[in-house]
Scaffold this motif. Sequence first.
Motif, PDB file in Angstrom:
ATOM      1  N   LEU A 162     -29.747   1.753  52.453  1.00 26.18           N
ATOM      2  CA  LEU A 162     -29.807   1.934  53.904  1.00 26.18           C
ATOM      3  C   LEU A 162     -28.410   2.061  54.523  1.00 26.18           C
ATOM      4  N   ALA A 163     -27.397   1.656  53.793  1.00 28.23           N
ATOM      5  CA  ALA A 163     -26.038   1.778  54.322  1.00 28.23           C
ATOM      6  C   ALA A 163     -25.460   3.176  54.129  1.00 28.23           C
ATOM      7  N   ALA A 164     -26.244   4.104  53.600  1.00 28.30           N
ATOM      8  CA  ALA A 164     -25.762   5.472  53.388  1.00 28.30           C
ATOM      9  C   ALA A 164     -25.342   6.109  54.713  1.00 28.30           C
ATOM     10  N   GLN A 165     -24.413   7.025  54.648  1.00 31.85           N
ATOM     11  CA  GLN A 165     -23.850   7.622  55.857  1.00 31.85           C
ATOM     12  C   GLN A 165     -24.858   8.453  56.641  1.00 31.85           C
ATOM     13  N   ASN A 166     -25.892   8.937  55.990  1.00 26.38           N
ATOM     14  CA  ASN A 166     -26.868   9.775  56.696  1.00 26.38           C
ATOM     15  C   ASN A 166     -27.995   8.960  57.326  1.00 26.38           C
ATOM     16  N   ILE A 167     -27.890   7.611  57.315  1.00 27.59           N
ATOM     17  CA  ILE A 167     -28.959   6.756  57.822  1.00 27.59           C
ATOM     18  C   ILE A 167     -28.454   5.884  58.963  1.00 27.59           C
ATOM     19  N   ASN A 168     -29.206   5.865  60.060  1.00 30.41           N
ATOM     20  CA  ASN A 168     -29.029   4.897  61.142  1.00 30.41           C
ATOM     21  C   ASN A 168     -30.347   4.146  61.284  1.00 30.41           C
ATOM     22  N   TYR A 169     -30.270   2.842  61.481  1.00 25.64           N
ATOM     23  CA  TYR A 169     -31.512   2.088  61.602  1.00 25.64           C
ATOM     24  C   TYR A 169     -31.321   0.871  62.496  1.00 25.64           C
ATOM     25  N   HIS A 170     -32.450   0.353  62.967  1.00 27.40           N
ATOM     26  CA  HIS A 170     -32.453  -0.841  63.816  1.00 27.40           C
ATOM     27  C   HIS A 170     -33.629  -1.719  63.409  1.00 27.40           C
ATOM     28  N   LEU A 171     -33.344  -2.986  63.172  1.00 18.38           N
ATOM     29  CA  LEU A 171     -34.378  -3.981  62.865  1.00 18.38           C
ATOM     30  C   LEU A 171     -34.178  -5.175  63.788  1.00 18.38           C
ATOM     31  N   SER A 172     -35.193  -5.503  64.572  1.00 19.89           N
ATOM     32  CA  SER A 172     -35.081  -6.620  65.509  1.00 19.89           C
ATOM     33  C   SER A 172     -36.339  -7.472  65.418  1.00 19.89           C
ATOM     34  N   PRO A 173     -36.353  -8.490  64.524  1.00 12.85           N
ATOM     35  CA  PRO A 173     -37.544  -9.321  64.351  1.00 12.85           C
ATOM     36  C   PRO A 173     -37.736 -10.299  65.496  1.00 12.85           C
ATOM     37  N   MET A 174     -39.005 -10.670  65.730  1.00 15.08           N
ATOM     38  CA  MET A 174     -39.316 -11.683  66.742  1.00 15.08           C
ATOM     39  C   MET A 174     -38.960 -13.077  66.256  1.00 15.08           C
ATOM     40  N   SER A 175     -39.034 -13.299  64.963  1.00 17.38           N
ATOM     41  CA  SER A 175     -38.784 -14.624  64.408  1.00 17.38           C
ATOM     42  C   SER A 175     -37.876 -14.478  63.191  1.00 17.38           C
ATOM     43  N   ILE A 176     -37.694 -15.562  62.455  1.00 19.20           N
ATOM     44  CA  ILE A 176     -36.787 -15.534  61.305  1.00 19.20           C
ATOM     45  C   ILE A 176     -37.210 -14.458  60.311  1.00 19.20           C
ATOM     46  N   PHE A 177     -38.501 -14.423  60.008  1.00 21.18           N
ATOM     47  CA  PHE A 177     -39.010 -13.409  59.092  1.00 21.18           C
ATOM     48  C   PHE A 177     -39.476 -12.196  59.886  1.00 21.18           C
ATOM     49  N   ASN A 178     -39.401 -11.048  59.240  1.00 19.32           N
ATOM     50  CA  ASN A 178     -39.720  -9.794  59.899  1.00 19.32           C
ATOM     51  C   ASN A 178     -40.974  -9.188  59.270  1.00 19.32           C
TER      52      ASN A 178
END
Length: 565
Positions: A162-178
């Motif tokens: 996911l850290a590849a240059q062609n990838i942008n991402y967003h993860l925002s969990p409500m709690s500790i686990f997603n």
Amino acid sequence: MKILIADDNHVERLILSRVLEAEGHHVIQAETGTQAIDYYFEQSPSLVFLDILMPDIDGYDVASAIKKKGQESRWIPIIFLTSLTDAYDLAKCIEVGGDDFVSKPINRIIIKAKVDAFARISRLYETIETQKTEIQYHNEHLIQEQEAAKKIFNNIAHRGCLAAQNINYHLSPMSIFNGDLMLAAETPMGGMRLMLADFTGHGLPAAIGAMPTSEIFYGMTRKGFAIADVMTEMNSRLYSVLPRGIFCCVIIADIDALEERITIWNAGAPQAYILNQESGEIDLVHSNHLPLGVQTPERFKVELKVLNFSASHKLLAITDGIVESVNTESEMYGEERMLDFIRANIKSDNLCDSLVEQVVEFTGDVDQGDDLSLLEVGFPHHHLDKSIVDAEEVKAQTGTLDSNLSLSLRGKSLGKFDPIPLFLQTLLECRELTPHRSRIFTVLSELYNNALEHGVLGLDSAIKHDSEGFANYYHQRSDKLANLKDGQVTVQIDHRPLNDGGEIVFDFIDSGEGFDFEKAIARGSQTYSGRGIPLIINLCESVDFLEDGRHVRAVYRWYDEQDAE
């Protein structure tokens, strides 16, 4: 029970003291409001009787001082002693922090009843406070355990490339686990596979299914299995382990940089978007299947969508937490508003962050109602890099270094079984070939697909000249495989040891009518179609086309000290 009495009238204070002492209580007497406040903090009584009218500080101010400073950690009931009868005065007793009042002259029976009642309430309050403290302790301990478990979980369900240059991402969990899961891996053929999954709910229950899902995704992708095989195995596992009511909505895509195409599947997730930044066109990929974990393995079927995907394209995938975000007016963000934003910002280098900022601005101060996840993927750089391998694994010749494999697939088996992972894993039992994984997979895949698609099925790659041609080609492929009754592809692989390494001889023989391989080679460098043959020629030491193209023999040579560049 320790009880504080504050009354400037000596007689009335003495009478009340005798009544309470007769019931077995310990009494503390205060003559003024100032004394009452001092004794309260010094003696920590469990109940306070408080006269309203006192010479220095009246009962109202005493009650206010006690409630303000002395009841942060425990609740102490205050009963006012009053000869007042005005409703306003009595109501003020409650407003300033009193819990009850008793009219003078006192009645022993009433006093006893009120003390007993407040004693019961005090014990109940203490019980609640004790339980609250225990709950806080266990909750803090649980959070610590979840934090530790999350670190382990993240190591297992890692995010790959996911850290590849062609990838942008967003993860925002409500709690500790997603409950949302985002995975990315490089395929053996040098492309990229991505998956965005959304389990029912959020937190730990939703995240449990992520562990087997991640294991299957990375394990089968590394072995070269196709999307359909990966999803079939994933559905079977989730169907057997997830409780009723828990399922997984998923978008999974393979981006083939060599063929400039994307193969994508949507099961229960919001529509995905294929963006053409040059033309401004947007292809919508709607869900065409139930989520994973719902259907039985016997009824499960994967129908893929194939589209053109070049350097001007982007994939945008979201979970429902994005479109279902609400503002202070309880208005949902919605797909229409999001699509308008995408159209207006389609040329943005980082549409992911811009979209998240707009959603945050839209929701304002409203608490997050679900896990928020967004994945933006551009065209990847095609590569066949050397695999990282421990030197100890390749010190000695092992496994299938000296071997011969043969397999013939006929009729319906050609549409049901993909032999590439089988061959790849068998060859890689020879540890010396581990650094050559990507190249060997490419040779196997291209030669088999050539035999199946152009030999047995008679498909012409020339129709893949644009996005509609891509869709038409793979639609024809699916239809012909579904109705295939005859035809055969035979694969023979001979792995031979040599003094300085070894060679693998691949023979692919099909029952088709053959094809003009010289034309395909010439066309390969100029069009979307036919690029596989020039690539195979480049990777292999020799490639021979026999029997009018029905038989292809390719020799892959590897050396002991060769870095598979």
